[in-house]
Design a protein around this motif. Structure first.
Motif, mmCIF file in Angstrom:
data_model
loop_
_atom_site.group_PDB
_atom_site.id
_atom_site.type_symbol
_atom_site.label_atom_id
_atom_site.label_comp_id
_atom_site.label_asym_id
_atom_site.label_seq_id
_atom_site.Cartn_x
_atom_site.Cartn_y
_atom_site.Cartn_z
ATOM 1 N N LEU A 105 2.309 7.926 6.597
ATOM 2 C CA LEU A 105 3.159 8.520 5.571
ATOM 3 C C LEU A 105 2.984 7.841 4.218
ATOM 4 O O LEU A 105 2.826 6.623 4.138
ATOM 5 C CB LEU A 105 4.630 8.428 5.988
ATOM 6 N N LYS A 106 3.045 8.644 3.174
ATOM 7 C CA LYS A 106 2.974 8.152 1.805
ATOM 8 C C LYS A 106 4.389 7.856 1.320
ATOM 9 O O LYS A 106 5.240 8.745 1.268
ATOM 10 C CB LYS A 106 2.312 9.203 0.922
ATOM 11 N N LEU A 107 4.655 6.608 0.972
ATOM 12 C CA LEU A 107 5.998 6.170 0.603
ATOM 13 C C LEU A 107 6.152 6.031 -0.909
ATOM 14 O O LEU A 107 5.180 6.042 -1.650
ATOM 15 C CB LEU A 107 6.306 4.826 1.274
ATOM 16 N N ARG A 108 7.399 5.886 -1.316
ATOM 17 C CA ARG A 108 7.724 5.596 -2.714
ATOM 18 C C ARG A 108 8.647 4.391 -2.766
ATOM 19 O O ARG A 108 9.326 4.083 -1.784
ATOM 20 C CB ARG A 108 8.398 6.802 -3.383
ATOM 21 N N ASP A 130 2.764 16.756 0.754
ATOM 22 C CA ASP A 130 2.477 15.801 -0.319
ATOM 23 C C ASP A 130 2.822 14.372 0.075
ATOM 24 O O ASP A 130 2.530 13.442 -0.689
ATOM 25 C CB ASP A 130 3.268 16.185 -1.576
ATOM 26 N N ALA A 131 3.455 14.184 1.221
ATOM 27 C CA ALA A 131 3.918 12.860 1.622
ATOM 28 C C ALA A 131 3.291 12.389 2.930
ATOM 29 O O ALA A 131 3.781 11.450 3.551
ATOM 30 C CB ALA A 131 5.445 12.868 1.751
ATOM 31 N N ASP A 134 0.812 -1.213 0.000
ATOM 32 C CA ASP A 134 0.000 0.000 0.000
ATOM 33 C C ASP A 134 0.848 1.267 0.000
ATOM 34 O O ASP A 134 0.305 2.381 0.010
ATOM 35 C CB ASP A 134 -0.936 0.019 1.201
ATOM 36 N N LEU A 135 2.175 1.099 0.055
ATOM 37 C CA LEU A 135 3.097 2.239 0.057
ATOM 38 C C LEU A 135 2.800 3.225 1.183
ATOM 39 O O LEU A 135 2.710 4.434 0.979
ATOM 40 C CB LEU A 135 3.062 2.975 -1.296
ATOM 41 N N LEU A 136 2.685 2.683 2.408
ATOM 42 C CA LEU A 136 2.463 3.558 3.552
ATOM 43 C C LEU A 136 3.159 3.015 4.786
ATOM 44 O O LEU A 136 3.449 1.822 4.898
ATOM 45 C CB LEU A 136 0.975 3.784 3.805
ATOM 46 N N ALA A 137 3.436 3.926 5.712
ATOM 47 C CA ALA A 137 3.982 3.562 7.020
ATOM 48 C C ALA A 137 3.308 4.425 8.072
ATOM 49 O O ALA A 137 2.966 5.583 7.809
ATOM 50 C CB ALA A 137 5.490 3.776 7.060
ATOM 51 N N VAL A 138 3.118 3.850 9.252
ATOM 52 C CA VAL A 138 2.539 4.587 10.377
ATOM 53 C C VAL A 138 3.623 4.704 11.443
ATOM 54 O O VAL A 138 4.136 3.697 11.939
ATOM 55 C CB VAL A 138 1.302 3.868 10.945
ATOM 56 N N VAL A 139 3.984 5.935 11.787
ATOM 57 C CA VAL A 139 5.124 6.158 12.671
ATOM 58 C C VAL A 139 4.791 7.161 13.762
ATOM 59 O O VAL A 139 3.816 7.912 13.667
ATOM 60 C CB VAL A 139 6.348 6.674 11.876
ATOM 61 N N GLU A 140 5.627 7.181 14.796
ATOM 62 C CA GLU A 140 5.553 8.207 15.831
ATOM 63 C C GLU A 140 6.415 9.398 15.413
ATOM 64 O O GLU A 140 7.314 9.261 14.571
ATOM 65 C CB GLU A 140 6.000 7.637 17.171
ATOM 66 N N GLY A 164 12.425 -2.026 0.334
ATOM 67 C CA GLY A 164 12.471 -1.435 -1.003
ATOM 68 C C GLY A 164 11.700 -0.135 -1.097
ATOM 69 O O GLY A 164 11.226 0.233 -2.174
ATOM 70 N N LEU A 165 11.599 0.589 0.035
ATOM 71 C CA LEU A 165 10.787 1.808 0.088
ATOM 72 C C LEU A 165 11.602 2.964 0.652
ATOM 73 O O LEU A 165 12.660 2.783 1.247
ATOM 74 C CB LEU A 165 9.561 1.581 0.975
ATOM 75 N N TRP A 166 11.082 4.194 0.501
ATOM 76 C CA TRP A 166 11.663 5.354 1.166
ATOM 77 C C TRP A 166 10.621 6.447 1.302
ATOM 78 O O TRP A 166 9.591 6.437 0.622
ATOM 79 C CB TRP A 166 12.896 5.869 0.424
ATOM 80 N N TRP A 167 10.904 7.378 2.219
ATOM 81 C CA TRP A 167 10.053 8.558 2.425
ATOM 82 C C TRP A 167 10.843 9.762 1.927
ATOM 83 O O TRP A 167 11.871 10.118 2.506
ATOM 84 C CB TRP A 167 9.689 8.706 3.897
#
Length: 232
Positions: free
Chosen positions: A208-211, A159-160, A101-107, A123-126
């Motif tokens: 967060l929206k990841l790529r 945007d992210a 889903d190209l997302l992460a939930v973080v503090e 294989g992802l980054w913010w």
């Protein structure tokens, strides 16, 4: 009962009144320091700690300055006389990574670089990088609406970010935003919070929206010009 006594009764060892800590909280990397010294630094470790701090601050009408890594250059996280410093630096958890889903939930206290080191294994980054990736926090980026070196291609922090968890002044917790690429129903309150500098609430979590990482070598291209008009 004094504000400090209320904080200590409710939060115990999380309340820091050490002189060196208070002095550090007066300034950021700009070198500018606020007048006077704050009342205390609260080292929040959970959302409940943030909520309790805000409830006490509201009940006693005590100003609160939210602080991450203190890497800003505008004095936004500098605390002065009689203010409570609410530090989110210990809230560094990555609660969820969904590669499909190209997302992460973080503090909010996690550093950009630390987050991306973990995401790289998937294989992802913010993308956001306000020229301080190694030392700035995700929460600080969101609070300031950071731009940075990559914004021309990938956009700014707004945007992210898909969603935020926000603690209001009275301690209520709101869950704003969505978990999908498209989320246009209702008011875009997430975008309103990004860049609000803590005036609307305290960001205690972010979706967060990841790529996806693109394989290959990183190349830097430099161009020089004889003057401003030629560059333009």
């Amino acid at each position: 009962m004094s504000v400090l006594a209320l904080l200590e009764e409710s939060l115990g060892a999380l309340v820091d009144t050490d002189e060196a800590t208070l002095e550090e909280a007066r300034a950021d990397r700009s070198g500018y320091a606020a007048a006077g010294r704050p009342l205390a630094v609260i080292h929040a470790e959970r959302v409940e700690h943030v909520q309790q701090t805000m409830r006490i601050a509201t009940a006693t009408r005590t100003p609160v300055v939210v602080r991450g890594a203190g890497t800003g250059l505008a004095g936004a996280a500098n605390a002065g006389t009689g203010e409570i410093v609410l530090s989110l630096r210990r809230m560094t958890a990555i609660n969820e990574i969904r590669a499909d889903d190209l997302l992460a939930v973080v503090e909010p206290g996690i550093l950009n670089a630390d987050l991306n080191a973990v995401l790289a294994a998937h294989g992802l980054w913010w993308p956001p990088d306000p020229a301080s990736r190694d030392i700035s926090t995700v929460g600080g980026n969101i609070a300031t609406g950071a731009g940075g070196l990559l914004c021309a291609k990938y956009g700014v922090v707004r945007d992210a970010v898909l969603g935020v968890d926000l603690v209001l002044a009275d301690g209520r917790l709101l869950h704003l935003g969505h978990r999908s690429v498209k989320g246009v129903t209702g008011l875009d309150l997430t975008a309103l919070v990004v860049g609000s500098e803590g005036t609307l609430g305290v960001v205690v979590g972010a979706t967060l929206k990841l790529r996806r990482l693109v394989p290959g070598e990183t190349c830097t291209i430099a161009a020089t010009f004889s003057g401003v008009r030629h560059a333009a």
